[in-house]
Design a protein around this motif. Structure first.
Motif, PDB file in Angstrom:
ATOM      1  N   LEU A 131      -1.849   4.643 -11.145  1.00 34.43           N
ATOM      2  CA  LEU A 131      -2.581   3.476 -10.195  1.00 34.43           C
ATOM      3  C   LEU A 131      -3.626   4.144  -9.263  1.00 34.43           C
ATOM      4  CD1 LEU A 131      -3.236   0.515  -9.635  1.00 34.43           C
ATOM      5  CD2 LEU A 131      -1.524   0.654  -8.085  1.00 34.43           C
ATOM      6  N   GLN A 132      -3.299   5.215  -8.596  1.00 36.73           N
ATOM      7  CA  GLN A 132      -4.306   5.742  -7.528  1.00 36.73           C
ATOM      8  C   GLN A 132      -5.125   6.453  -8.310  1.00 36.73           C
ATOM      9  OE1 GLN A 132      -2.544   8.234  -4.251  1.00 36.73           O
ATOM     10  NE2 GLN A 132      -0.586   7.108  -4.875  1.00 36.73           N
ATOM     11  N   GLU A 160       2.822   4.774 -10.363  1.00 39.27           N
ATOM     12  CA  GLU A 160       2.453   4.636  -8.863  1.00 39.27           C
ATOM     13  C   GLU A 160       1.184   5.768  -8.762  1.00 39.27           C
ATOM     14  OE1 GLU A 160       5.641   5.589  -9.691  1.00 39.27           O
ATOM     15  OE2 GLU A 160       6.797   3.849  -9.074  1.00 39.27           O
TER      16      GLU A 160
END
Length: 142
Positions: free
Chosen positions: A104-105, A101
């Motif tokens: 991805l950023q 997660e």
């Protein structure tokens, strides 16, 4: 009863892995974004403990799931301006992994930075301020 605990595997330089890179005399935690084995380089985004309001950043708190996975010991900010292309020999693999997660950023931040850079900047050696993290480096100047 004795229980055998196998030794932990040695940290490796892998995509999403954590490494240390020395920049301007200070070791910084870095997330490995890409590895270019043929060039013996890695694209990393370095973290800092200094919050800056004038830049877009990804903040990772040490007590969050992402902070624990990266084994951070304080709040850390990752900025697009801290993107570096570093020789693999200048990186020291350490324990820690970037959760999908968060990665991805990080990828979105990096891709935005790469899209905004002029073509001359993309080919420039961005690791001129990064030095090997080994203590046995030659201290002579050329």
């Amino acid at each position: 009863m004795n229980r055998y605990t196998p030794p932990r595997p040695k940290p490796q330089l892998i995509v999403r892995g954590k490494a240390l890179v020395e920049i301007n005399g200070k070791e910084r935690p870095a997330i490995i974004v890409r590895i270019f084995k043929d060039e013996e380089r890695a694209l990393v985004v370095c973290g800092t403990g200094t919050p800056r309001t004038e830049y877009v950043a990804i903040e990772v708190r040490e007590n969050s799931a992402a902070g624990k996975a990266l084994r951070l010991d304080k709040p850390t900010w990752f900025y697009a301006t801290a993107l570096r292309s570093v020789k693999l020999s200048h990186l020291k693999a350490i324990e820690g992994i970037c959760l999908p997660e968060l990665f991805l950023q990080v990828r979105l931040l990096v891709e935005g930075a790469l899209a905004a850079l002029p073509s001359g900047e993309l080919t420039k050696d961005l690791s001129s301020d990064a030095v090997p993290t080994t203590k046995t480096q030659d201290n002579t100047t050329s």
